[in-house]
Design an enzyme around this catalytic site. Structure first.
Site, PDB file in Angstrom:
ATOM      1  N   GLY A  94      17.390 -15.594   6.957  1.00 35.70           N
ATOM      2  CA  GLY A  94      17.416 -14.154   7.205  1.00 35.70           C
ATOM      3  C   GLY A  94      16.864 -13.800   8.573  1.00 35.70           C
ATOM      4  O   GLY A  94      16.124 -12.836   8.727  1.00 35.70           O
ATOM      5  N   TYR A 275      12.654  -7.002  -7.450  1.00 30.35           N
ATOM      6  CA  TYR A 275      12.211  -7.451  -6.123  1.00 30.35           C
ATOM      7  C   TYR A 275      10.758  -7.914  -6.174  1.00 30.35           C
ATOM      8  O   TYR A 275      10.421  -8.989  -5.673  1.00 30.35           O
ATOM      9  CB  TYR A 275      12.368  -6.322  -5.097  1.00 30.35           C
ATOM     10  CG  TYR A 275      11.687  -6.605  -3.778  1.00 30.35           C
ATOM     11  CD1 TYR A 275      12.340  -7.298  -2.758  1.00 30.35           C
ATOM     12  CD2 TYR A 275      10.363  -6.211  -3.558  1.00 30.35           C
ATOM     13  CE1 TYR A 275      11.702  -7.576  -1.562  1.00 30.35           C
ATOM     14  CE2 TYR A 275       9.720  -6.477  -2.356  1.00 30.35           C
ATOM     15  CZ  TYR A 275      10.391  -7.158  -1.361  1.00 30.35           C
ATOM     16  OH  TYR A 275       9.754  -7.444  -0.178  1.00 30.35           O
TER      17      TYR A 275
HETATM   18  P1  NDP Z   1      15.481  -7.214   6.489  1.00 31.16           P
HETATM   19  O1  NDP Z   1      16.439  -6.601   5.523  1.00 31.16           O
HETATM   20  O2  NDP Z   1      15.407  -6.683   7.855  1.00 31.16           O
HETATM   21  O3  NDP Z   1      15.755  -8.763   6.581  1.00 31.16           O
HETATM   22  C1  NDP Z   1      16.171  -9.500   5.477  1.00 31.16           C
HETATM   23  C2  NDP Z   1      17.055 -10.628   5.938  1.00 31.16           C
HETATM   24  O4  NDP Z   1      17.488 -11.352   4.787  1.00 31.16           O
HETATM   25  C3  NDP Z   1      18.296 -10.166   6.671  1.00 31.16           C
HETATM   26  O5  NDP Z   1      18.477 -11.005   7.768  1.00 31.16           O
HETATM   27  C4  NDP Z   1      19.403 -10.378   5.655  1.00 31.16           C
HETATM   28  O6  NDP Z   1      20.650 -10.688   6.208  1.00 31.16           O
HETATM   29  C5  NDP Z   1      18.854 -11.605   4.941  1.00 31.16           C
HETATM   30  N1  NDP Z   1      19.533 -11.813   3.665  1.00 31.16           N
HETATM   31  C6  NDP Z   1      19.668 -10.969   2.631  1.00 31.16           C
HETATM   32  N2  NDP Z   1      20.405 -11.516   1.682  1.00 31.16           N
HETATM   33  C7  NDP Z   1      20.758 -12.742   2.104  1.00 31.16           C
HETATM   34  C8  NDP Z   1      21.545 -13.778   1.566  1.00 31.16           C
HETATM   35  N3  NDP Z   1      22.147 -13.663   0.390  1.00 31.16           N
HETATM   36  N4  NDP Z   1      21.692 -14.916   2.289  1.00 31.16           N
HETATM   37  C9  NDP Z   1      21.120 -15.034   3.480  1.00 31.16           C
HETATM   38  N5  NDP Z   1      20.378 -14.090   4.050  1.00 31.16           N
HETATM   39  C10 NDP Z   1      20.199 -12.946   3.371  1.00 31.16           C
HETATM   40  O7  NDP Z   1      14.062  -7.139   5.756  1.00 31.16           O
HETATM   41  P2  NDP Z   1      12.599  -7.610   6.239  1.00 31.16           P
HETATM   42  O8  NDP Z   1      12.641  -8.207   7.565  1.00 31.16           O
HETATM   43  O9  NDP Z   1      11.688  -6.499   5.965  1.00 31.16           O
HETATM   44  O10 NDP Z   1      12.282  -8.721   5.142  1.00 31.16           O
HETATM   45  C11 NDP Z   1      11.958 -10.038   5.477  1.00 31.16           C
HETATM   46  C12 NDP Z   1      10.948 -10.586   4.503  1.00 31.16           C
HETATM   47  O11 NDP Z   1       9.734  -9.855   4.601  1.00 31.16           O
HETATM   48  C13 NDP Z   1      11.355 -10.499   3.036  1.00 31.16           C
HETATM   49  O12 NDP Z   1      10.999 -11.690   2.400  1.00 31.16           O
HETATM   50  C14 NDP Z   1      10.519  -9.347   2.499  1.00 31.16           C
HETATM   51  O13 NDP Z   1      10.266  -9.509   1.131  1.00 31.16           O
HETATM   52  C15 NDP Z   1       9.270  -9.532   3.315  1.00 31.16           C
HETATM   53  N6  NDP Z   1       8.400  -8.387   3.399  1.00 31.16           N
HETATM   54  C16 NDP Z   1       8.800  -7.242   4.038  1.00 31.16           C
HETATM   55  C17 NDP Z   1       7.953  -6.164   4.118  1.00 31.16           C
HETATM   56  C18 NDP Z   1       8.347  -4.899   4.793  1.00 31.16           C
HETATM   57  O14 NDP Z   1       7.532  -3.973   4.791  1.00 31.16           O
HETATM   58  N7  NDP Z   1       9.536  -4.793   5.367  1.00 31.16           N
HETATM   59  C19 NDP Z   1       6.604  -6.219   3.556  1.00 31.16           C
HETATM   60  C20 NDP Z   1       6.295  -7.460   2.901  1.00 31.16           C
HETATM   61  C21 NDP Z   1       7.156  -8.500   2.857  1.00 31.16           C
HETATM   62  P3  NDP Z   1      21.637  -9.564   6.808  1.00 31.16           P
HETATM   63  O15 NDP Z   1      21.104  -9.284   8.168  1.00 31.16           O
HETATM   64  O16 NDP Z   1      22.933 -10.269   6.818  1.00 31.16           O
HETATM   65  O17 NDP Z   1      21.570  -8.401   5.897  1.00 31.16           O
HETATM   66 MG1  PMR Z   2       3.824   1.460  -0.802  1.00 35.49          MG
HETATM   67  C1  PMR Z   2      -2.584   0.844   0.933  1.00 35.49           C
HETATM   68  C2  PMR Z   2      -1.545   1.364   0.391  1.00 35.49           C
HETATM   69  C3  PMR Z   2      -0.147   0.911   0.457  1.00 35.49           C
HETATM   70  C4  PMR Z   2       0.435  -0.134   1.139  1.00 35.49           C
HETATM   71  C5  PMR Z   2      -0.214  -1.124   2.081  1.00 35.49           C
HETATM   72  C6  PMR Z   2       1.822  -0.127   0.804  1.00 35.49           C
HETATM   73  C7  PMR Z   2       2.753  -1.075   1.261  1.00 35.49           C
HETATM   74  N1  PMR Z   2       2.063   0.926  -0.034  1.00 35.49           N
HETATM   75  C8  PMR Z   2       0.865   1.586  -0.280  1.00 35.49           C
HETATM   76  C9  PMR Z   2       0.662   2.687  -1.072  1.00 35.49           C
HETATM   77  C10 PMR Z   2       1.643   3.441  -1.695  1.00 35.49           C
HETATM   78  N2  PMR Z   2       2.969   3.160  -1.664  1.00 35.49           N
HETATM   79  C11 PMR Z   2       1.436   4.652  -2.472  1.00 35.49           C
HETATM   80  C12 PMR Z   2       0.093   5.292  -2.731  1.00 35.49           C
HETATM   81  C13 PMR Z   2       2.670   5.072  -2.896  1.00 35.49           C
HETATM   82  C14 PMR Z   2       3.006   6.280  -3.752  1.00 35.49           C
HETATM   83  C15 PMR Z   2       3.244   7.475  -2.936  1.00 35.49           C
HETATM   84  C16 PMR Z   2       3.627   4.130  -2.380  1.00 35.49           C
HETATM   85  C17 PMR Z   2       5.003   4.216  -2.581  1.00 35.49           C
HETATM   86  C18 PMR Z   2       5.912   3.231  -2.193  1.00 35.49           C
HETATM   87  C19 PMR Z   2       7.322   3.176  -2.479  1.00 35.49           C
HETATM   88  C20 PMR Z   2       8.156   4.169  -3.222  1.00 35.49           C
HETATM   89  N3  PMR Z   2       5.567   2.094  -1.467  1.00 35.49           N
HETATM   90  C21 PMR Z   2       6.675   1.367  -1.337  1.00 35.49           C
HETATM   91  C22 PMR Z   2       7.741   1.981  -1.932  1.00 35.49           C
HETATM   92  C23 PMR Z   2       8.880   1.150  -1.756  1.00 35.49           C
HETATM   93  O1  PMR Z   2      10.038   1.338  -2.136  1.00 35.49           O
HETATM   94  C24 PMR Z   2       8.428  -0.102  -1.051  1.00 35.49           C
HETATM   95  C25 PMR Z   2       8.527  -1.245  -2.011  1.00 35.49           C
HETATM   96  O2  PMR Z   2       7.907  -1.294  -3.030  1.00 35.49           O
HETATM   97  O3  PMR Z   2       9.330  -2.221  -1.685  1.00 35.49           O
HETATM   98  C26 PMR Z   2       9.342  -3.284  -2.632  1.00 35.49           C
HETATM   99  C27 PMR Z   2       6.997   0.152  -0.738  1.00 35.49           C
HETATM  100  C28 PMR Z   2       6.050  -0.577  -0.039  1.00 35.49           C
HETATM  101  N4  PMR Z   2       4.725  -0.187   0.084  1.00 35.49           N
HETATM  102  C29 PMR Z   2       4.065  -1.094   0.877  1.00 35.49           C
HETATM  103  C30 PMR Z   2       5.005  -2.095   1.271  1.00 35.49           C
HETATM  104  C31 PMR Z   2       4.672  -3.258   2.150  1.00 35.49           C
HETATM  105  C32 PMR Z   2       6.196  -1.775   0.709  1.00 35.49           C
HETATM  106  C33 PMR Z   2       7.497  -2.502   0.884  1.00 35.49           C
HETATM  107  C34 PMR Z   2       7.812  -3.777   1.209  1.00 35.49           C
HETATM  108  C35 PMR Z   2       7.536  -4.989   0.383  1.00 35.49           C
HETATM  109  O4  PMR Z   2       6.645  -5.127  -0.393  1.00 35.49           O
HETATM  110  O5  PMR Z   2       8.239  -5.893   0.620  1.00 35.49           O
END
Ligand code: NDP
Ligand code: PMR
Length: 400
Positions: A94, A275
Site C-alpha cells: 500500500g 477494521y
Molecule cells: P491510505 O488509504 O492512504 O493507504 C492505504 C493503502 O493500502 C493504499 O495504498 C491502498 O491502495 C492500499 N490497499 C488497499 N487495499 C489494498 C489491496 N487489496 N491490495 C493492495 N493494497 C491495498 O490509508 P493510510 O495511509 O491512512 O493507511 C495506512 C496504514 O496506516 C493502514 O494500515 C492503517 O490501518 C494505518 N493507520 C492509519 C491511521 C490514520 O489515521 N490514517 C491511524 C492508524 C493506523 P490504493 O492506493 O490502490 O487505494
Molecule cells: Mg477518533 C485522544 C483521542 C482520540 C484519538 C487519538 C483518535 C484517533 N480519536 C480520538 C477521540 C475520538 N474520536 C472521540 C472522542 C470521538 C467521538 C467524537 C472520535 C470519533 C472518531 C470517529 C468517528 N474517531 C475516528 C472515527 C473514525 O471513523 C476513525 C476510525 O475509527 O477509523 C477506524 C477515527 C480515528 N480516531 C483516531 C484515529 C487514529 C482514527 C482513525 C484511524 C485508524 O485507527 O486507523
C-alpha cells in the site's frame, strides 16, 4: 452544528434527529466511496508488457502485468565497501498513498533503501512515486492485491524471481469501510477488511519469512502497522464500535457471511468494527511472530501507531462531512493529528533506525517526542488469542 457533531460521531453515537426513516445516522448517509485516482490515465513512462510466469507446478500462466520500462537496479546481497552497508531492500504494501507513500519517500531520500512498492494499482503507484519526487533507481513497483490470496502468492513468486534480498517487510495497506451496510468480500470469500488487512498480510509475511531469514542485512525487520483504535485501553479505542474478537467463532467459520458471520466475533456486520478487529489481528500477529521466530531468526517484529493521519485515503469511504471535519477535530480537539510526512518519518524510523531493534514492541509517539514502547490493550496482547488467530488464519490461507 448538529450535523457537524454527527459527522464525527461513530454510527452508534449517531444523532437521530430525523428518526430512522429520515436517514440522519451516518450509516444512512450517502457516501462517495470513490478512489481519488482509480481512473488515472496511462502514463507515458509506462507500458504494459505480457509476462510469462511459471507456476510452482511448472505449468505456464500468461499474465498481463504493468511494469516500469526502466530496468530494476539490483544490488547483490554483499557489503559494498568495508564499512559501507549495502542498500537495504524494503517491501511496503500500500505504498501508493498515505502512510505507505510517505514512508517510501522518506526512505528513498536517504539513498540507503530500495523500495518495493507492493500495490494493487500500478499506475496510481507510479504517479504517486513521481509526485513525491522519488527517483527511479530507488524503487520498483510490483503488483499486489491483498484481497486475493492468488495475487499474494503471485507477488511472492515475482519477488523471489527478482533475486533481490529481503531485509524489511512493512505490512501497511488497509481498507476501512465505515459506511458499508453490507459486507463485501475478498476473492477468497473473506469479509474484505479482515481479509485484506489481516489475512492477506498474514499469508504474505509467512511466505516471505524465509527470504528475510536468508538476508545478510544486519537488522531484518517485519513491521505490521497497528492502530490506537484497536486498543480499548485508550480513549480512541473506546469510541464505539469497539474492537472485540470474542471467541473468534466467525473467523473460525471463514468470515464468509454465508454459513457463518462475516465478523470475527460472530456478530452482525459493522464495517468500522471489522477494521478495528483487523488491527487487533495485526497487532496479535506481530507478537505471535515474535514468540515463534524472533529467537531463531533474529528478525525484529514490531508494530506501531503512527498517529492520527486524518488526511489520508483511509477515510475515502466516509461521508464528506466527516472527511471535512476530521483533520480539524484531530488537530485541535484530540491533538492526535500528524501529517502524512511526519507519520512517514515515524514508520521510516521503525524500518531503519538502529536503535529500534527491540522485537515484540508496539511503538508510539507523542507530539514531537521520540518513539516509546506502548502498552497494548488486554485483548491485543492476549497470547492465547494470538495463537488461536494464528492457527485459524493458517487454515484459512491454506498454510495448514
Ligand atoms: P491510505 O488509504 O492512504 O493507504 C492505504 C493503502 O493500502 C493504499 O495504498 C491502498 O491502495 C492500499 N490497499 C488497499 N487495499 C489494498 C489491496 N487489496 N491490495 C493492495 N493494497 C491495498 O490509508 P493510510 O495511509 O491512512 O493507511 C495506512 C496504514 O496506516 C493502514 O494500515 C492503517 O490501518 C494505518 N493507520 C492509519 C491511521 C490514520 O489515521 N490514517 C491511524 C492508524 C493506523 P490504493 O492506493 O490502490 O487505494
Ligand atoms: Mg477518533 C485522544 C483521542 C482520540 C484519538 C487519538 C483518535 C484517533 N480519536 C480520538 C477521540 C475520538 N474520536 C472521540 C472522542 C470521538 C467521538 C467524537 C472520535 C470519533 C472518531 C470517529 C468517528 N474517531 C475516528 C472515527 C473514525 O471513523 C476513525 C476510525 O475509527 O477509523 C477506524 C477515527 C480515528 N480516531 C483516531 C484515529 C487514529 C482514527 C482513525 C484511524 C485508524 O485507527 O486507523
Amino acid at each position: 452544528t448538529l450535523n457537524a457533531a454527527a459527522a464525527l460521531l461513530p454510527p452508534t453515537f449517531s444523532i437521530h434527529k430525523e428518526g430512522k426513516s429520515g436517514g440522519a445516522s451516518l450509516k444512512d448517509s450517502s457516501f462517495f466511496g470513490v478512489s481519488i485516482s482509480d481512473h488515472v490515465k496511462a502514463d507515458s513512462a509506462l507500458k504494459t508488457k505480457i509476462e510469462f510466469i511459471s507456476s510452482r507446478k511448472s505449468s505456464t500462466i500468461v499474465r498481463a502485468q504493468a511494469v516500469a520500462t526502466t530496468a530494476p537496479t539490483f544490488t547483490p546481497a554483499t557489503f559494498q565497501g568495508k564499512k559501507t552497508l549495502r542498500k537495504g531492500t524494503v517491501i511496503i504494501t500500500g505504498a501508493s498513498s498515505g502512510l505507505g507513500l510517505a514512508t517510501a519517500k522518506s526512505l528513498a531520500e536517504t539513498g540507503k533503501w530500495h523500495i518495493i512498492m507492493a500495490c494493487r494499482d500500478f499506475l496510481k503507484a507510479e504517479k504517486a512515486a513521481q509526485s513525491v519526487g522519488m527517483s527511479k533507481e530507488n524503487y520498483t513497483i510490483m503488483h499486489l492485491d491483498l484481497s486475493s490470496l492468488d495475487s499474494v502468492r503471485q507477488f511472492v513468486d515475482n519477488f523471489k524471481r527478482s533475486n533481490r534480498p529481503l531485509d524489511v517487510l512493512v505490512c501497511n495497506a488497509a481498507v476501512y469501510q465505515p459506511t458499508a451496510r453490507e459486507p463485501s468480500f475478498t476473492a477468497d470469500g473473506f469479509e474484505l477488511s479482515v481479509g485484506t488487512n489481516h489475512l492477506g498480510h498474514f499469508l504474505l509475511s509467512r511466505l516471505l519469512l524465509d527470504d528475510m531469514k536468508q538476508s545478510d542485512y544486519p537488522s531484518k525487520r517485519l513491521i505490521i502497522v497497528g492502530s490506537i483504535t484497536g486498543n480499548t485501553n485508550t480513549l480512541a479505542g473506546n469510541v464505539p464500535p469497539k474492537a472485540n474478537l470474542g471467541d473468534v467463532r466467525g473467523l473460525q467459520g471463514g468470515l464468509n457471511g454465508l454459513n457463518t458471520s462475516s465478523m470475527i466475533d460472530g456478530g452482525d456486520f459493522d464495517g468500522a468494527k471489522a477494521y478495528k478487529d483487523s488491527k487487533v489481528c495485526n497487532m496479535l500477529t506481530m507478537q505471535e511472530f515474535h514468540r515463534r521466530y524472533h529467537e531463531d531468526t533474529g528478525i525484529t517484529f514490531s508494530s506501531l501507531y503512527p498517529g492520527c493521519i486524518a488526511t489520508t485515503g483511509l477515510f475515502r469511504e466516509h461521508i464528506p462531512l466527516f472527511r471535512m471535519l476530521f483533520p480539524t477535530f484531530q488537530k485541535y480537539v484530540t491533538k492526535g493529528f500528524v501529517s502524512e510526512e511526519e507519520a512517514g518519518k515515524r514508520l521510516a524510523q521503525v524500518v531503519s533506525d538502529p536503535s529500534l531493534t527491540k522485537s515484540g514492541v508496539y511503538w508510539s509517539w507523542n507530539k514531537d517526542s521520540a518513539s516509546f514502547e506502548n502498552q497494548l490493550s488486554q485483548e491485543a496482547s492476549d497470547a492465547d488469542k494470538a495463537r488461536k488467530v494464528w492457527e485459524i488464519s493458517e487454515k484459512l490461507v491454506g498454510l495448514s
